[in-house]
Scaffold this motif. Sequence first.
Motif, short mmCIF file in Angstrom:
data_model
loop_
_atom_site.label_atom_id
_atom_site.label_comp_id
_atom_site.label_asym_id
_atom_site.label_seq_id
_atom_site.Cartn_x
_atom_site.Cartn_y
_atom_site.Cartn_z
N ASP A 172 -4.61 0.64 -5.38
CA ASP A 172 -5.78 0.00 -4.78
C ASP A 172 -6.99 0.92 -4.68
O ASP A 172 -7.98 0.58 -4.05
N SER A 173 -6.90 2.13 -5.26
CA SER A 173 -8.06 3.02 -5.25
C SER A 173 -7.95 4.01 -6.41
O SER A 173 -6.85 4.28 -6.90
N HIS A 218 0.82 -1.22 0.00
CA HIS A 218 0.00 0.00 0.00
C HIS A 218 0.86 1.27 0.00
O HIS A 218 1.80 1.40 0.78
N SER A 223 0.52 -2.04 -6.62
CA SER A 223 -0.48 -2.00 -5.56
C SER A 223 -1.34 -0.74 -5.62
O SER A 223 -1.58 -0.11 -4.60
N GLN A 258 0.72 5.20 0.66
CA GLN A 258 -0.04 6.34 1.18
C GLN A 258 0.28 7.54 0.30
O GLN A 258 1.40 7.70 -0.17
N GLU A 288 -4.54 -3.33 -8.14
CA GLU A 288 -4.62 -4.45 -7.19
C GLU A 288 -6.07 -4.85 -7.01
O GLU A 288 -6.94 -4.00 -6.75
N HIS A 342 -6.26 -4.87 0.81
CA HIS A 342 -6.50 -3.72 -0.05
C HIS A 342 -6.91 -4.21 -1.44
O HIS A 342 -6.68 -5.36 -1.81
#
Length: 242
Positions: A109-110, A89, A107, A91, A136, A146
Amino acid sequence: MTVTQPQLVLADRLAAVEQRLRAACRRAGRARDEVTLVAVTKTVSPAIAALLPALGVFDLGESRPQELWRKVEALAGSTHAVRWHLIGHLQRNKIERTLPLAHCIHSVDSLRLLEALERACPACRPAGSRLDVFLEVNASREANKHGFAPEEVAALAPALLPLKNLRIAGLMTMAAYEEDPEHCRPTFAALRQLRERLRVAVGSAHPLQHLSMGMSNDFEVAIEEGATMVRLGTVLFEGLES
Ligand SMILES: *Cc1c(COP(=O)(O)O)cnc(C)c1O
């Protein structure tokens, strides 16, 4: 094991893993060079990670951005070029420092992270070079993981089309741990099918050539289901100095 032996231990383990990679590729009717081994160094010291390039492994993975920064610095003097893969993840407040160092990011994830990466690239990357990222997917639907839900993936296409600074290289997933890795097969097959559908939806805008899936416990099954990158930690580094 004495402290002077890690290089020998690693060479042996790499040779054993290589045999297993080759056998899995053969079973799947695939060429060995379709699959990249990413050595996940998160549990070992920079000194151990630094042994890998001389053993022919140039793709190294870290799951925590701070640890990636630390190892990049420690290996900067290496005569071999290392490609660093961020596999955990990210940040948003760590984007700026991570982007110049990472070869790719497995990764994403959003959508918020995807858009933040797109905006940050011009300031953090060489002009004209697009950053390879993977979406991801929480294909095993575990609450502590995640990633996009499988049913969200196809709907991402409209958000991917306008990206100028990112290239969607593929999809990534982690299967749930299974005593029998055969039980991971449906997860890997599902990721491959999601990738095929997304490919149709985005056309030539993104290559989506990769499936990043398979870890120590299940990489052979992942290769049989189409993995192009396997991320291996334990099988290489168990018991080595951290
Ligand atoms: C730690 C980690 C791996 C490696 O897992 P092993 O089971 O030790 O091979 C692979 N992928 C991700 C995202 C990880 O965090």
